[in-house]
Write an enzyme that holds these catalytic residues in place. Structure first.
Site, short mmCIF file in Angstrom:
data_model
loop_
_atom_site.label_atom_id
_atom_site.label_comp_id
_atom_site.label_asym_id
_atom_site.label_seq_id
_atom_site.Cartn_x
_atom_site.Cartn_y
_atom_site.Cartn_z
N HIS A 112 0.16 4.81 2.05
CA HIS A 112 1.54 5.24 1.92
C HIS A 112 1.94 5.99 3.16
O HIS A 112 1.12 6.73 3.72
CB HIS A 112 1.70 6.15 0.68
CG HIS A 112 3.11 6.26 0.24
ND1 HIS A 112 3.99 7.16 0.79
CD2 HIS A 112 3.81 5.59 -0.70
CE1 HIS A 112 5.16 7.03 0.21
NE2 HIS A 112 5.09 6.07 -0.70
N ASP A 141 2.14 1.36 -6.91
CA ASP A 141 2.10 -0.06 -7.24
C ASP A 141 0.73 -0.56 -7.67
O ASP A 141 0.61 -1.69 -8.14
CB ASP A 141 2.57 -0.88 -6.03
CG ASP A 141 4.02 -0.62 -5.73
OD1 ASP A 141 4.81 -0.62 -6.68
OD2 ASP A 141 4.35 -0.40 -4.56
N1 ACO Z 1 -5.16 -1.84 3.66
C1 ACO Z 1 -5.88 -1.76 4.81
N2 ACO Z 1 -5.56 -0.98 5.87
C2 ACO Z 1 -4.46 -0.22 5.74
C3 ACO Z 1 -3.65 -0.23 4.59
C4 ACO Z 1 -4.05 -1.07 3.51
N3 ACO Z 1 -3.34 -1.13 2.41
N4 ACO Z 1 -2.62 0.60 4.75
C5 ACO Z 1 -2.75 1.14 5.96
N5 ACO Z 1 -3.87 0.64 6.58
C6 ACO Z 1 -4.40 1.01 7.89
C7 ACO Z 1 -3.56 0.48 9.03
O1 ACO Z 1 -4.00 -0.80 9.44
C8 ACO Z 1 -3.75 1.55 10.08
O2 ACO Z 1 -5.03 1.36 10.64
P1 ACO Z 1 -5.31 1.76 12.20
O3 ACO Z 1 -5.03 3.23 12.30
O4 ACO Z 1 -6.73 1.39 12.42
O5 ACO Z 1 -4.35 0.93 13.02
C9 ACO Z 1 -3.81 2.83 9.28
O6 ACO Z 1 -4.30 2.45 7.98
C10 ACO Z 1 -2.48 3.52 9.14
O7 ACO Z 1 -1.59 2.62 8.53
P2 ACO Z 1 -0.07 2.44 8.94
O8 ACO Z 1 0.22 0.98 9.05
O9 ACO Z 1 0.26 3.30 10.12
O10 ACO Z 1 0.64 3.04 7.71
P3 ACO Z 1 2.18 3.00 7.50
O11 ACO Z 1 2.58 4.36 7.14
O12 ACO Z 1 2.91 2.36 8.63
O13 ACO Z 1 2.33 1.98 6.29
C11 ACO Z 1 2.20 1.13 4.11
C12 ACO Z 1 2.32 2.39 4.98
C13 ACO Z 1 3.26 0.08 4.54
C14 ACO Z 1 2.47 1.51 2.67
C15 ACO Z 1 0.77 0.56 4.30
O14 ACO Z 1 -0.17 1.52 3.85
C16 ACO Z 1 0.57 -0.74 3.55
O15 ACO Z 1 0.87 -1.81 4.10
N6 ACO Z 1 0.07 -0.71 2.27
C17 ACO Z 1 -0.08 -1.89 1.47
C18 ACO Z 1 1.28 -2.29 0.90
C19 ACO Z 1 1.71 -1.36 -0.21
O16 ACO Z 1 0.96 -1.02 -1.11
N7 ACO Z 1 3.01 -0.97 -0.15
C20 ACO Z 1 3.61 -0.11 -1.18
C21 ACO Z 1 3.92 1.25 -0.64
S1 ACO Z 1 4.49 2.29 -1.92
C22 ACO Z 1 6.06 1.80 -2.14
O17 ACO Z 1 6.75 1.29 -1.34
C23 ACO Z 1 6.57 2.11 -3.45
#
Ligand code: ACO
Length: 428
Positions: free
Chosen positions: A305, A362
């Site tokens: 998140h 979720d």
């Molecule tokens: N699985 C694997 N790796 C992940 C995940 C995940 N679900 N989420 C983040 N990461 C990793 C990224 O690749 C990144 O790695 P790095 O530092 O080596 O490059 C690091 O964790 C930081 O992630 P960001 O992409 O910077 O996180 P951001 O804040 O941009 O994105 C998000 C947040 C979109 C929710 C992301 O965690 C994600 O894609 N999660 C899966 C989708 C999801 O569950 N979305 C629902 C969110 S809640 C909502 O909207 C109600």
């Protein structure tokens, strides 16, 4: 006061401190004073507004609506009472609650002509596409929305209730349309969530078997999604509202923003991921390995998140509800066991631990919705119904703020320098 030093000159920046001691530099005059803008791709560190609606402490895993912890509301309130709290700022007294409920009942029907719009969509159309289009189309059926001007006489209370009530009718009709099923009209005697279930699952001349556990579980899901400060869809609603677009147009844009799999579409993506793991006989380890591999294009859906660097408090509540609902309905869903196993494995894995990736709202909500026989394409629609009070509250906040200006971010241009037109015959 903070100072910024640029080219040997010092510029003071005033500091804004929130109720819970959140601190921000006010950079709104930075460009006019210095010629510089701030760059923050994805707005990860940008406060776009000052708001009184929802407080989140992502490090501690705290979520409060109008100061009230989400755990208290989940235990003691209902979605509609919470909607009132978010939109109007305090819990309703009995008279206010009755007036609000009466308005919701009065506006539950959509204009009969709108039924013909539903017929234009192909069977199998995604209900989020229908929902967004139909919320926007609803503006055309009301002069007040077509000539919307915020202010005295704009009847915000009526339009807010109308949007909240009709989104449920439109959502249920979208589902029926996408499955090629006959429309079921709302019923005045039913409460908000029961009425939605009735429109989704009753058949002509055969009422849906309304189990209280089912209605309560869905009401809880709506409540837990009711607001979440400046997320992608709410920021979209505020952005559209800042141009003075009407309430329905702004909410329709919110639905589009919510649809994506990184936001409201994640609950659908979670169940599809769990189904895939189940189908392939994986215990989750292969999927986790793929999610950690940046070249795989996979992510552990329902994990991570932008704001929470701790367990999402909504996920904790939903996980508890998940066990209760499945037990009450006597359902043994193998996906729940896979989800729990995935969670345990990820929370032990250094990749997820180091990045502070925890289950979000979720991760378990889809399993409850499956148990309620809600099809996966409807999951983001359920999210949209739940999020409507938050969007309405944010819409109201932006409209009531006399200092509010049209949202217009800047950029740093990295494209070609000055170039000139070349006639087509001279191009290589
Ligand atoms: N699985 C694997 N790796 C992940 C995940 C995940 N679900 N989420 C983040 N990461 C990793 C990224 O690749 C990144 O790695 P790095 O530092 O080596 O490059 C690091 O964790 C930081 O992630 P960001 O992409 O910077 O996180 P951001 O804040 O941009 O994105 C998000 C947040 C979109 C929710 C992301 O965690 C994600 O894609 N999660 C899966 C989708 C999801 O569950 N979305 C629902 C969110 S809640 C909502 O909207 C109600």
């Amino acid at each position: 006061m903070a100072n910024i030093e640029l080219d040997g000159k010092t510029y003071p920046l005033s500091i804004v401190v929130g109720t819970e001691q959140e601190k921000a530099f006010d950079i709104s005059n930075l460009r006019s004073q210095t010629g510089y803008i701030t760059l923050d791709d994805g707005y990860g560190n940008t406060g776009s507004c000052q708001s009184k609606i929802t407080f989140i402490d992502g490090e501690k895993g705290i979520l409060r609506y109008r100061g009230i912890p989400i755990e208290e509301l989940a235990e003691k309130s209902s979605f509609i009472e919470t909607a009132y709290l978010l939109i109007y700022g305090s819990l309703p007294n009995q008279k206010q609650m009755t007036t609000f409920s009466d308005l919701l009942t009065e506006y539950q029907y959509i204009h009969e002509d709108m039924r013909y719009h539903f017929q234009g969509f192909p069977t199998g159309a995604h209900p989020m596409a229908i929902l967004s289009a139909m919320i926007n189309a609803a503006s055309c059926f009301d002069d007040g929305l077509m000539h919307w001007r915020w202010g005295r006489g704009c009847q915000f209370e009526r339009y807010a209730a109308r949007l909240l009530s009709q989104v449920r009718t439109i959502a249920a009709f979208s589902y029926r349309k996408s499955g090629g099923l006959p429309m079921i009209y709302p019923r005045r005697s039913l409460k908000f969530t029961e009425n939605f279930l009735h429109m989704m699952f009753s058949k002509p001349f055969e009422d849906f078997d309304m189990k209280p556990e089912v209605a309560r579980a869905l009401d809880l899901i709506f409540l837990l999604h009711a607001d979440h400060e400046q997320n992608c869809s709410t920021a979209t609603v505020r952005l559209v509202a800042s141009s003075q677009a009407n309430l329905f147009a702004s909410a329709s844009a919110g639905v589009c923003a919510l649809w994506g799999p990184l936001h409201g579409g994640a609950n659908q993506a979670v169940v599809e991921m769990l189904e895939e793991i189940h189908r392939e006989g994986d215990d989750g380890s292969r999927f986790i390995a793929a999610a950690k591999d940046k070249t795989s294009g996979r992510r552990l859906m329902g994990f991570g998140h932008r704001v929470y660097r701790n367990y999402d408090p909504r996920a904790r509540i939903i996980k508890g509800a998940c066990d209760a609902v499945l037990a009450a309905l006597n359902i043994d869903d193998p996906l729940l066991a896979i989800a729990k196993h995935l969670e345990e494995a990820a929370l032990r894995d250094s990749y997820f631990v180091e990045r502070k990736l925890y289950p979000n709202v979720d991760f378990y909500s889809g399993i409850i919705m499956r148990a309620l026989s809600i099809p996966v394409e409807m999951f983001p629609v359920i999210f949209a119904i739940g999020r409507m009070p938050g969007w309405i509250a944010n819409y109201r906040e932006i409209m009531e703020d006399p200092k509010s200006r049209i949202y217009r971010p800047r950029q740093v241009y990295m494209g070609a320098p000055l170039n000139h037109y070349v006639p087509i015959e001279q191009r290589t």
